[in-house]
Design a protein around this motif. Structure first.
Motif, mmCIF file in Angstrom:
data_model
loop_
_atom_site.group_PDB
_atom_site.id
_atom_site.type_symbol
_atom_site.label_atom_id
_atom_site.label_comp_id
_atom_site.label_asym_id
_atom_site.label_seq_id
_atom_site.Cartn_x
_atom_site.Cartn_y
_atom_site.Cartn_z
ATOM 1 N N TRP A 401 45.619 24.463 44.627
ATOM 2 C CA TRP A 401 44.802 23.682 43.853
ATOM 3 C C TRP A 401 43.731 24.549 43.176
ATOM 4 O O TRP A 401 43.251 24.255 41.959
ATOM 5 N N SER A 402 43.362 25.606 43.745
ATOM 6 C CA SER A 402 42.392 26.419 43.424
ATOM 7 C C SER A 402 43.053 27.303 42.036
ATOM 8 O O SER A 402 42.267 27.473 41.039
ATOM 9 N N LEU A 405 43.882 24.192 39.216
ATOM 10 C CA LEU A 405 42.646 23.867 38.505
ATOM 11 C C LEU A 405 41.657 24.902 38.205
ATOM 12 O O LEU A 405 41.239 24.910 36.790
ATOM 13 N N PHE A 443 35.769 25.069 38.061
ATOM 14 C CA PHE A 443 36.343 24.060 37.090
ATOM 15 C C PHE A 443 34.946 23.595 36.506
ATOM 16 O O PHE A 443 33.964 22.897 37.074
ATOM 17 N N ARG A 445 33.293 20.809 34.183
ATOM 18 C CA ARG A 445 33.107 19.279 33.892
ATOM 19 C C ARG A 445 33.802 19.132 32.606
ATOM 20 O O ARG A 445 34.714 18.209 32.264
ATOM 21 N N LEU A 448 37.446 18.783 31.304
ATOM 22 C CA LEU A 448 38.505 17.397 31.341
ATOM 23 C C LEU A 448 38.550 16.848 29.827
ATOM 24 O O LEU A 448 39.480 16.334 29.600
ATOM 25 N N ALA A 458 45.720 23.009 34.433
ATOM 26 C CA ALA A 458 44.973 22.057 34.979
ATOM 27 C C ALA A 458 45.409 20.590 34.633
ATOM 28 O O ALA A 458 45.224 19.599 35.312
ATOM 29 N N LEU A 462 46.047 17.844 37.309
ATOM 30 C CA LEU A 462 45.560 16.533 37.442
ATOM 31 C C LEU A 462 46.473 15.323 37.223
ATOM 32 O O LEU A 462 46.245 14.442 38.088
ATOM 33 N N ALA A 582 36.409 14.090 37.768
ATOM 34 C CA ALA A 582 35.611 15.204 38.508
ATOM 35 C C ALA A 582 35.653 15.050 39.992
ATOM 36 O O ALA A 582 35.821 16.217 40.540
ATOM 37 N N VAL A 585 39.020 16.432 41.137
ATOM 38 C CA VAL A 585 38.920 17.980 41.251
ATOM 39 C C VAL A 585 38.157 18.538 42.447
ATOM 40 O O VAL A 585 38.524 19.360 43.162
ATOM 41 N N LEU A 589 39.539 20.963 45.150
ATOM 42 C CA LEU A 589 39.039 22.211 45.413
ATOM 43 C C LEU A 589 37.879 22.815 46.676
ATOM 44 O O LEU A 589 38.074 23.750 47.045
ATOM 45 N N VAL A 593 32.201 20.667 41.001
ATOM 46 C CA VAL A 593 32.651 21.207 39.260
ATOM 47 C C VAL A 593 31.373 21.876 38.691
ATOM 48 O O VAL A 593 30.106 21.314 39.280
#
Length: 630
Positions: A401-402, A405, A443, A445, A448, A458, A462, A582, A585, A589, A593
């Motif tokens: 996920w690192s 995202l 990431f 914010r 998004l 990303a 999501l 958020a 995420v 992570l 964020v």
């Protein structure tokens, strides 16, 4: 390291016939068209240049499996040179001027035919005539027909027929004396003197062809593997780039190994049957080689480190070979290394597919980066069962996920992968800290709001995280799994419909963001239609027999605050859901964020048509929702 010279065409063709000059086995057969062959013959007959040949001396660092040129009689001979560039020219000239068999060529319509070529002697020496008009191409039986084959126009199947037509067989151009003797005798007996015609034809055509010289660039066998493979890539016939897999296949073929067959069998097992692993369906042969190469180069690095430790009691990083999976490293993968690691890598890819499915990445188009699959496969291949424990998979997920995202594999992918896999293997086995990519992943914010298309890693991430969190379908209430994903045609769709947003003046760059999208079945998307949320929620409740409370519970699984939808409050919905996403995420992570605004590079909006096409290919019915009635 090369040498350039000129050589008689006669000697080049003799070398091909004797097998001293051959092709690398993997060079694709490519049949020239009849017009190309005629043009080549005409250029040689007029003494015009037709380009240089490129050859490679055999016996060097790598050996490619050779094969004879098309049309050369079968023989078991080890070549002295391989023809890298000039296959079609030499093959066509050999078949046309030396072989007793017809030339394989194509008609303007693309039909493959066999033809012998003759030269009309009178036309060839006449002034003001294009030489190509003097070249006669005839069928393999040397008989020209018309009227659907019922009428013979010219029969060149016998010397007498050739003499009568003054048609010289081109495949005798390097040994023409007897034919001309017989031609003169044939016409002398009939009171015709062709001496002057013969002299002019010899000087103007036969001598030029028989004495024609072609420039040759010869690559020395001392050239490196990388240099030779680069040359192959640049000169490959048809301009189609040879990938590393094809070149490695050719290298292995010299040792009797058929990499292409081996890969085909492994690919079938990786993808699976009858239960297909769609998420792995786009795995390429070079992906498999990359994983094997990562294992091999890591093994070399570890071995060197052990040697240094034993000899000096310490290790200096600069003395260690690099772990790599770039093109040069792939080309340098020895056959024994491939054979050593291939089985573990195959299992690694299958395990990688299971890992992706566990995280709700089920469709191949939802894979954030294809290279991530290579990294996962290599890691599973290195660690085996060690990577399959709950603790190891939790670490692996954080790394995954690192990358996804944090969108870290957008560039310099090979170098990042070569760095990540060894670090990941050490971390999962408890022998080292977490990979640097985990620290580098950030990431913002605001990102998004700018994630609008499936091409973004990303965005895909999501989409998967929402499904992994257990979001349930608006209509059937089922969460996503392997069966429901395909059976229910799950895809990412708008929550506030496009049609409604447009009527309310909400900009596309806002309503098309991931904040206003969620995984839904095709049936739910159709049920939504283009109406306000308050309208389509009531419609779903009535048609499905759901209470408002039950539907609200479903909406919350999508991180949607029901009151905002029931009040058609887009702004409140958008702000609340951005906060909720958020939070997703942050959980993936394992870090907060970033709230700062701005970007390192300006991003341009994709044209509406491109976006519509991309979404249509992905199956997003919202693009046509205004044409539907719910």
């Amino acid at each position: 390291m090369f040498d350039s010279t000129k050589e008689d065409l006669r000697d080049i063709l003799r070398s091909a016939e004797e097998g001293r000059l051959q092709l690398p086995e993997f060079q694709r057969d490519y049949v020239w068209g009849d017009a190309d062959v005629r043009s080549l013959i005409a250029s040689v007959a007029k003494g015009f240049p037709v380009g240089a040949l490129l050859t490679l001396e055999t016996g060097g660092e790598i050996e490619f499996k050779p094969r004879l040129l098309a049309g050369v009689p079968a023989k078991d001979v080890r070549p002295a040179e391989l023809l890298l560039d000039g296959q079609q020219r030499i093959t066509s000239l050999y078949q046309a001027t030396r072989s007793t068999r017809p030339v394989r060529t194509r008609t303007p319509k693309g039909t493959e035919v066999e033809r012998f070529y003759f030269i009309d002697i009178k036309k060839a020496v006449a002034g003001g005539v294009d030489f190509e008009e003097a070249i006669i191409g005839v069928p393999a039986d040397r008989v020209i027909r018309r009227n659907f084959g019922r009428e013979i126009v010219c029969d060149l199947s016998t010397p007498q027929g050739q003499f009568e037509a003054d048609a010289f067989p081109l495949n005798l151009v390097f040994d023409s004396r007897d034919w001309f003797y017989d031609w003169r005798d044939h016409w002398r007996a009939r009171g015709r003197d062709v001496g002057d015609l013969e002299r002019d034809f010899h000087r103007g055509v036969v001598d030029r062809i028989s004495r024609y010289e072609m420039p040759i660039i010869r690559l020395d066998k001392r050239n490196s593997r990388e240099a030779i493979c680069l040359v192959f890539e640049k000169v490959n016939v048809g301009g189609k780039k040879l990938d590393a897999f094809e070149l490695v296949t050719a290298i292995y073929a010299a040792s009797g190994a058929n990499l292409r067959e081996d890969w085909a069998a492994r690919r079938a097992r990786i993808i699976g049957a009858p239960n297909r692993r769609d998420v792995l369906s786009q795995i390429a042969s070079t992906d498999f080689l990359q994983a094997c190469t990562l294992l091999h180069t890591r093994e070399l690095r570890l071995a060197r480190a052990a040697e240094l430790m034993q000899a000096k009691g310490k290790i200096e990083v600069k003395e260690l070979p690099q772990v790599s999976c770039n093109r040069d490293a792939l080309l340098g993968l020895p056959l024994h290394a491939y054979q050593t690691h291939a089985d573990a890598v195959e299992k690694g890819f299958i395990e990688a597919g299971s890992f992706l499915n566990e995280h709700k990445i089920i469709w191949h188009k939802d894979v954030p980066y294809p290279t991530l699959i290579v990294g996962l496969a290599a890691t599973f291949a290195i660690l085996g069962r060690t990577a399959q424990t709950a603790a190891a998979k939790e670490k692996l997920a954080r790394w995954f996920w690192s990358i996804t995202l944090g969108e870290l594999y957008g560039s310099s992918t090979e170098s990042r992968l070569a760095r990540d896999v060894p670090e990941l293997a050490e971390w999962l086995s408890g022998a080292g800290p977490h990979p640097r990519s985990v620290d580098e992943a950030l990431f913002q914010r605001d990102r998004l709001g700018s994630l609008r298309q499936r091409i973004s890693a990303a965005y895909k991430g999501l989409h998967a995280l929402l499904m992994r969190s257990g979001c349930r379908d608006f209509i059937n209430g089922r969460p996503t799994d392997l069966m429901t994903f395909f059976n229910d045609k799950i895809d990412i769709h708008h929550i506030f419909p496009q049609a409604w947003c447009k009527k309310k003046g909400i900009p596309p760059n806002v309503f098309n963001s991931i904040v206003n999208k969620t995984p839904l079945s095709k049936a739910s998307n159709i049920a939504i239609g283009g109406d306000a949320p308050s309208v389509y929620l009531r419609r779903i409740e009535q048609r499905q027999g759901l209470s408002p409370e039950a539907l609200d519970d479903i909406l919350r699984t999508h991180l949607i605050e029901p009151a905002h939808l029931r009040n058609d409050n887009f702004d409140a919905f958008f702000a609340a859901r951005m906060d909720a996403l958020a939070g997703v995420v942050v959980a993936a992570l394992g870090k907060a964020v970033v709230d700062e605004h701005g970007a390192d590079e300006a991003e341009e909006e994709v044209a509406a048509e491109e976006m519509a096409q991309e979404m249509a290919e992905a199956g997003d019915m919202d693009n046509t929702v205004e044409l539907e009635t719910a």
